[in-house]
Design a protein around this motif. Structure first.
Motif, PDB file in Angstrom:
ATOM      1  N   LEU A 136      -4.267   3.162   3.999  1.00  0.00           N
ATOM      2  CA  LEU A 136      -3.430   4.353   3.841  1.00  0.00           C
ATOM      3  C   LEU A 136      -2.885   4.847   5.177  1.00  0.00           C
ATOM      4  CD1 LEU A 136      -5.354   6.363   1.103  1.00  0.00           C
ATOM      5  CD2 LEU A 136      -3.268   5.017   0.861  1.00  0.00           C
ATOM      6  N   ARG A 137      -3.654   4.640   6.254  1.00  0.00           N
ATOM      7  CA  ARG A 137      -3.164   5.033   7.583  1.00  0.00           C
ATOM      8  C   ARG A 137      -2.072   4.097   8.086  1.00  0.00           C
ATOM      9  NH1 ARG A 137      -8.704   5.610   9.408  1.00  0.00           N
ATOM     10  NH2 ARG A 137      -8.379   3.714  10.636  1.00  0.00           N
ATOM     11  N   GLY A 138      -1.891   2.973   7.414  1.00  0.00           N
ATOM     12  CA  GLY A 138      -0.911   2.001   7.886  1.00  0.00           C
ATOM     13  C   GLY A 138      -1.460   1.049   8.917  1.00  0.00           C
ATOM     14  N   ASP A 139      -2.778   1.051   9.116  1.00  0.00           N
ATOM     15  CA  ASP A 139      -3.388   0.115  10.067  1.00  0.00           C
ATOM     16  C   ASP A 139      -3.375  -1.310   9.522  1.00  0.00           C
ATOM     17  OD1 ASP A 139      -3.871   2.229  11.712  1.00  0.00           O
ATOM     18  OD2 ASP A 139      -5.975   2.457  11.177  1.00  0.00           O
ATOM     19  N   SER A 153      -9.278   1.360 -11.520  1.00  0.00           N
ATOM     20  CA  SER A 153      -8.486   0.985 -10.349  1.00  0.00           C
ATOM     21  C   SER A 153      -8.132   2.221  -9.542  1.00  0.00           C
ATOM     22  CB  SER A 153      -7.206   0.260 -10.782  1.00  0.00           C
ATOM     23  OG  SER A 153      -6.415   1.099 -11.607  1.00  0.00           O
ATOM     24  N   MET A 154      -7.779   2.018  -8.298  1.00  0.00           N
ATOM     25  CA  MET A 154      -7.422   3.123  -7.420  1.00  0.00           C
ATOM     26  C   MET A 154      -6.003   3.585  -7.700  1.00  0.00           C
ATOM     27  SD  MET A 154      -9.246   1.944  -3.882  1.00  0.00           S
ATOM     28  CE  MET A 154      -8.874   0.217  -4.137  1.00  0.00           C
ATOM     29  N   GLN A 155      -5.780   4.862  -7.494  1.00  0.00           N
ATOM     30  CA  GLN A 155      -4.478   5.456  -7.767  1.00  0.00           C
ATOM     31  C   GLN A 155      -3.787   5.806  -6.452  1.00  0.00           C
ATOM     32  OE1 GLN A 155      -3.338   5.607 -11.028  1.00  0.00           O
ATOM     33  NE2 GLN A 155      -5.267   4.482 -11.357  1.00  0.00           N
ATOM     34  N   PHE A 156      -2.717   5.083  -6.157  1.00  0.00           N
ATOM     35  CA  PHE A 156      -1.908   5.372  -4.980  1.00  0.00           C
ATOM     36  C   PHE A 156      -0.528   5.841  -5.427  1.00  0.00           C
ATOM     37  CE2 PHE A 156      -4.765   1.903  -3.311  1.00  0.00           C
ATOM     38  CZ  PHE A 156      -5.518   2.730  -2.485  1.00  0.00           C
ATOM     39  N   GLY A 157       0.296   6.223  -4.481  1.00  0.00           N
ATOM     40  CA  GLY A 157       1.644   6.663  -4.798  1.00  0.00           C
ATOM     41  C   GLY A 157       2.572   5.501  -5.106  1.00  0.00           C
ATOM     42  N   SER A 158       3.831   5.835  -5.371  1.00  0.00           N
ATOM     43  CA  SER A 158       4.822   4.821  -5.752  1.00  0.00           C
ATOM     44  C   SER A 158       5.141   3.856  -4.621  1.00  0.00           C
ATOM     45  CB  SER A 158       6.113   5.512  -6.214  1.00  0.00           C
ATOM     46  OG  SER A 158       6.641   6.333  -5.176  1.00  0.00           O
ATOM     47  N   GLY A 159       4.781   4.211  -3.404  1.00  0.00           N
ATOM     48  CA  GLY A 159       5.050   3.332  -2.267  1.00  0.00           C
ATOM     49  C   GLY A 159       4.067   2.193  -2.136  1.00  0.00           C
ATOM     50  N   VAL A 160       3.056   2.151  -3.020  1.00  0.00           N
ATOM     51  CA  VAL A 160       2.041   1.096  -2.980  1.00  0.00           C
ATOM     52  C   VAL A 160       2.111   0.285  -4.268  1.00  0.00           C
ATOM     53  CG1 VAL A 160      -0.433   0.601  -2.925  1.00  0.00           C
ATOM     54  CG2 VAL A 160       0.518   2.378  -1.448  1.00  0.00           C
ATOM     55  N   ALA A 278      -0.370  -3.504  -1.770  1.00  0.00           N
ATOM     56  CA  ALA A 278       0.528  -3.749  -0.640  1.00  0.00           C
ATOM     57  C   ALA A 278       1.504  -2.589  -0.483  1.00  0.00           C
ATOM     58  CB  ALA A 278       1.301  -5.053  -0.846  1.00  0.00           C
ATOM     59  N   HIS A 279       1.843  -2.291   0.772  1.00  0.00           N
ATOM     60  CA  HIS A 279       2.870  -1.284   1.042  1.00  0.00           C
ATOM     61  C   HIS A 279       4.242  -1.875   0.713  1.00  0.00           C
ATOM     62  CE1 HIS A 279       0.238   1.634   2.906  1.00  0.00           C
ATOM     63  NE2 HIS A 279      -0.271   0.707   3.690  1.00  0.00           N
ATOM     64  N   ARG A 280       4.986  -1.193  -0.141  1.00  0.00           N
ATOM     65  CA  ARG A 280       6.268  -1.720  -0.600  1.00  0.00           C
ATOM     66  C   ARG A 280       7.313  -1.832   0.508  1.00  0.00           C
ATOM     67  NH1 ARG A 280       6.732  -2.144  -6.071  1.00  0.00           N
ATOM     68  NH2 ARG A 280       5.197  -1.033  -7.353  1.00  0.00           N
ATOM     69  N   HIS A 281       7.190  -1.006   1.547  1.00  0.00           N
ATOM     70  CA  HIS A 281       8.223  -1.028   2.592  1.00  0.00           C
ATOM     71  C   HIS A 281       8.012  -2.151   3.603  1.00  0.00           C
ATOM     72  CE1 HIS A 281       4.975   1.242   4.555  1.00  0.00           C
ATOM     73  NE2 HIS A 281       5.488   0.826   5.696  1.00  0.00           N
ATOM     74  N   GLU A 283       8.144  -5.904   4.279  1.00  0.00           N
ATOM     75  CA  GLU A 283       8.774  -7.063   3.648  1.00  0.00           C
ATOM     76  C   GLU A 283       7.820  -8.226   3.447  1.00  0.00           C
ATOM     77  OE1 GLU A 283      12.538 -10.124   4.493  1.00  0.00           O
ATOM     78  OE2 GLU A 283      12.053  -8.517   5.914  1.00  0.00           O
ATOM     79  N   ILE A 284       7.074  -8.586   4.489  1.00  0.00           N
ATOM     80  CA  ILE A 284       6.206  -9.756   4.377  1.00  0.00           C
ATOM     81  C   ILE A 284       5.064  -9.497   3.407  1.00  0.00           C
ATOM     82  CG2 ILE A 284       4.832  -9.058   6.389  1.00  0.00           C
ATOM     83  CD1 ILE A 284       5.631 -12.650   5.132  1.00  0.00           C
ATOM     84  N   ALA A 285       4.581  -8.259   3.323  1.00  0.00           N
ATOM     85  CA  ALA A 285       3.528  -7.931   2.359  1.00  0.00           C
ATOM     86  C   ALA A 285       4.032  -8.137   0.937  1.00  0.00           C
ATOM     87  CB  ALA A 285       3.051  -6.496   2.564  1.00  0.00           C
ATOM     88  N   GLU A 286       5.249  -7.694   0.666  1.00  0.00           N
ATOM     89  CA  GLU A 286       5.848  -7.898  -0.652  1.00  0.00           C
ATOM     90  C   GLU A 286       6.022  -9.385  -0.953  1.00  0.00           C
ATOM     91  OE1 GLU A 286       5.996  -5.597  -2.911  1.00  0.00           O
ATOM     92  OE2 GLU A 286       7.950  -4.607  -2.779  1.00  0.00           O
ATOM     93  N   GLN A 287       6.473 -10.152   0.029  1.00  0.00           N
ATOM     94  CA  GLN A 287       6.681 -11.586  -0.174  1.00  0.00           C
ATOM     95  C   GLN A 287       5.365 -12.292  -0.469  1.00  0.00           C
ATOM     96  OE1 GLN A 287       8.886 -13.349   3.045  1.00  0.00           O
ATOM     97  NE2 GLN A 287      10.644 -12.001   2.778  1.00  0.00           N
ATOM     98  N   LEU A 288       4.312 -11.911   0.249  1.00  0.00           N
ATOM     99  CA  LEU A 288       3.011 -12.530   0.022  1.00  0.00           C
ATOM    100  C   LEU A 288       2.479 -12.207  -1.373  1.00  0.00           C
ATOM    101  CD1 LEU A 288       1.226 -12.025   3.450  1.00  0.00           C
ATOM    102  CD2 LEU A 288       1.658 -14.211   2.325  1.00  0.00           C
ATOM    103  N   VAL A 289       2.604 -10.965  -1.792  1.00  0.00           N
ATOM    104  CA  VAL A 289       2.122 -10.581  -3.116  1.00  0.00           C
ATOM    105  C   VAL A 289       2.885 -11.343  -4.192  1.00  0.00           C
ATOM    106  CG1 VAL A 289       1.920  -8.701  -4.763  1.00  0.00           C
ATOM    107  CG2 VAL A 289       1.264  -8.329  -2.386  1.00  0.00           C
ATOM    108  N   ASP A 290       4.211 -11.464  -4.018  1.00  0.00           N
ATOM    109  CA  ASP A 290       5.007 -12.241  -4.969  1.00  0.00           C
ATOM    110  C   ASP A 290       4.504 -13.677  -5.049  1.00  0.00           C
ATOM    111  OD1 ASP A 290       6.652 -10.131  -5.634  1.00  0.00           O
ATOM    112  OD2 ASP A 290       8.194 -10.648  -4.158  1.00  0.00           O
TER     113      ASP A 290
END
Length: 300
Positions: A136-139, A153-160, A278-281, A283-290
């Motif tokens: 959550l800190r972005g580390d 499951s854990m509840q995060f905002g729409s950015g996750v 994964a943080h949606r913003h 790019e590489i995190a999104e690509q890996l999850v895909d």
């Protein structure tokens, strides 16, 4: 501000002469002098002492030569990174509890590097609550963890974004000399020594809610060791110190070899999801999850 001014100033510091510095910068001496003057106007301080028949460099400029050199190098590196950015060459930060790193991450990393050739990982291992804080800190860019339906499951905002890598389950196992205490129905006496999880750990909470024998001190009559470190618990179980609960993916080889005996027939098992956040913003995190969630995984 023109960033080339810093290169002009560094050249002047190296040459200690306006004419030679101008020659190195491939401009006339008057043009070079005007650029230094523009730098002074931006800085708000004169860096040259223009005396009759000579020009002296201010000590304030000379003493900061290394900082100017470092700044130029950093800016050039930044320019290269931006102009030649390739997500596949990125360093991806992943926060994960020890059990997930041991049982799940190696396969994920191998699969990723088969497609993202230059990718590198920075793994931060901690208990789940600390992993969530890091994420959550972005580390870190990704959070990898086990989840059970009894806890949710854990509840995060729409950015996750949340996806599933696969499924696993917690099972009770026993090893070492304690294997000889296992009955034909894969049962053991309830006073068998146990390696248990703390109630405030994630697996401890899951096993407590499911009232699993040998899972926590609440459901063990002979807890000889309490630890949230699953990899350490595995070694103690293999050594015969006690019966304990571990993810099946962590112990399936030892069960096949006979080093460990599964007791799930007598004491049950607890289903687990292997979740990826994964943080949606990023790019590489999104690509890996895909990539991870679109390819078939080995059954667990």
């Amino acid at each position: 501000m023109d960033m080339s001014w810093f290169e002009d100033v560094l050249t002047l510091l190296e040459e200690r002469n306006m004419t030679r510095a101008a020659d190195r910068r491939n401009i006339t001496q008057p043009a070079f002098s005007r650029r230094i003057r523009s730098f002074e106007e931006w800085l708000g301080v004169e860096v040259l002492d223009r005396k009759a028949n000579r020009i002296e460099i201010s000590p304030a400029l000379s003493t900061n030569e290394e900082e100017i050199r470092s700044l130029i190098a950093h800016l050039n590196e930044l320019r290269t990174k931006i102009s030649q950015h390739d997500p596949a060459e990125s360093v991806v930060g992943i926060a994960a509890p020890h059990a997930s790193i041991y049982s799940t991450f190696p396969d994920m990393a191998l699969r990723a590097r088969s497609t993202f050739k230059g990718i590198r990982f920075r793994v931060r291992a901690a208990n789940l609550s600390d992993c969530v804080s890091l994420f959550l800190r972005g580390d870190t860019d990704i959070l990898l963890c086990y989840e059970a339906s009894s806890v949710g499951s854990m509840q995060f905002g729409s950015g996750v974004r949340r996806e599933l890598w696969g499924h696993d389950y917690l099972i009770p196992v026993v090893g070492g000399v304690l294997r000889y205490a296992v009955r034909d129905n894969h049962d053991v006496p309830l006073d068998t020594p146990a390696i248990v999880y703390p109630e405030n750990s994630y697996f401890g909470e899951v096993l407590n809610k499911s009232q699993c024998q040998f899972g926590t001190a609440n459901f063990s009559s002979n807890p000889v060791c309490q630890t949230a470190f699953s990899s350490g618990a595995k070694e103690m179980i293999l050594g015969g110190l006690g019966v304990g609960w571990l993810p099946f993916s962590m112990v399936h080889r030892e069960i096949e070899s006979g080093e460990l005996i599964a007791l799930s027939n007598g004491f049950g098992r607890v289903a687990l999801d292997v979740a990826i956040y994964a943080h949606r913003h990023i790019e590489i995190a999104e690509q890996l999850v895909d990539f991870w969630t679109s390819r078939p995984k080995s059954s667990q």
